[in-house]
Design a protein around this motif. Sequence first.
Motif: not given
Length: 587
Positions: A150-151, A155, A215, A222, A224, A403, A405, A446
């Motif tokens: 997804r996304f 991912r 991150h 996705e 936290e 949050r 990535i 990514r």
Amino acid sequence: MTQITRMSTLYAPTLKEVPTEAALASHRLLLRAGFIRKSATGLYSYLPLGWRVIRKIEQIVREEMDAIGAQEMMMPILQPAELWHESNRWDDYGPELMRMDDRHGAGLCLGPTHEELIADLVRNELKSYKQLPTTLYQMQSKFRDEIRPRFGLMRSREFIMKDAYSFNVDEESLHESYAQMSKAYGRICDRLGLRWRAVDADSGQIGGSTTCEYHALADAGEAELVSCSCGFASNTEVAECIPHPTSQGETELRRIETPGVATIADLAAFVGVPESSTVKALVGKDAEGTPVAVFIPGDHELGEIKIERAVPGFEFMTDEEMEDAGLPKGSIGPVGLPEGVRILADRSLEVIDGWLVGANEHGFHYAGALRGRDFEVDEFADLCTAKAGDACPECGNALEVNRGIEVGQVFELGDKYSRTMGATFLGKDGKEHYFQMGCYGVGISRCMAAVVEQHNDEYGIQWPASVAPAHVCVLPLVVGDDAVQPVAERIAAQLADLGVEVVIDDRKERPGVKFAEADLMGWPLQLIVGKRGVADEEIEVKNRQSGEKTTVSFSAFREALTFASKAKSRLTAFLDSIGNVAVPSAR
């Protein structure tokens, strides 16, 4: 001279409609702007503009790897199954590992990572401590058969990754390689134009004792993350959790009738206390099937990674299993549990007197349940997922939540793979020693998505100059005339002579179409050439990041070109002087 890209021949098919499956900004915009196209679920083709961005990200990573002495190589994506059997990961990795047999019946897998292959390689080549430390890296496609891709690129099943592996003589040398790589990862994030944070993490399927994730901060992330002003940062899954549970004020055991109360929110409202004054119960079983009742503060959630560490093989019981074990769902407490149930509690509850808990009977709870008098706890452990407001484990101040990535991760593997695969070298003492290994990954594809998540607006992408598919887009508002187009062509040629990557929109399209697609594709600087401007000897300059527009005279433009031609970094000098576009500095 840098080659000029012409929009009239560029393969960059844009989309007017937002693809229905694209939930994130990066997925929507990379599809709409003609950077990627979906080939199948979780599989994407990179179109020319997307591939330009990928190559620029790769070059930044390559420069930082080479600068710390890492050596680039390439390994096959198909890997022999026997190596994965050696490391004991063939079965442990799970269904994400794509397995197959060749025509001779030999087992193979599509590599999701390359620890086994690199360990096999060096155990046959690196024989002496004199050859160490050595760090090898590659940039290559990986494949993980995600259960739910997804996304977009965030991912996907196939993705581009930089993976590096260090081989060291001892733990001290491994620590040095790990620290060197960690600093390089910070520089990579800076040069990509990312707002980022390095956080403590779990080693997961890769393994090892020490690991850190990098991150890109984004609401769409996705993961936290919790962090503190003192510098502490961690993934919430592994952060030490220091909650603030409060006693409900009673120490005498009192049985309360609670009709219709089945959740913590219901219980807190019924008794008139905050959720932090309640104790939540969750029931599972260990690898041997022994029931385990887990108690945590009512306002927190159980950490999946933490419970697995505390109770290896932990699985939640089904409703049927709970009923068979005499455990009433929604009313479980530590007082009067059936014999044989192990009691595990979050360590924050160790200092709380008088628990407000279930009474192991539907419609009833206990207030004032006291440990040592009414029940015993078999073990206390850090079990909760950290959240905003919890105490920082390093300074005690309140944590905040963001949050992120994940764009990279570094691991100290130690001898996890070298020992299982018999990868040794001859040490100074004349004895065989296992390599101390490190593993370091950057998600190249990514990273492209992460940059777009941070750099976009309602009109499209806002590429940082360091990774933009081109630096400047020249927009002649009239094509085929004797005034505007010759000026635009001359400007494009002068920029190309300077080494600036330039696109000229030489299509016979309306100005509105050109403006919209220039914003959608995200060129850092737009130079707009129109009839009035040519008559007044002026160019309109638009900074895509800020949206600011300025008018620059032909003479000022020539001065900027002359100034930049004499500067050490021509691109940086030109963009700064003509459009105030910051370029993250290289090494």
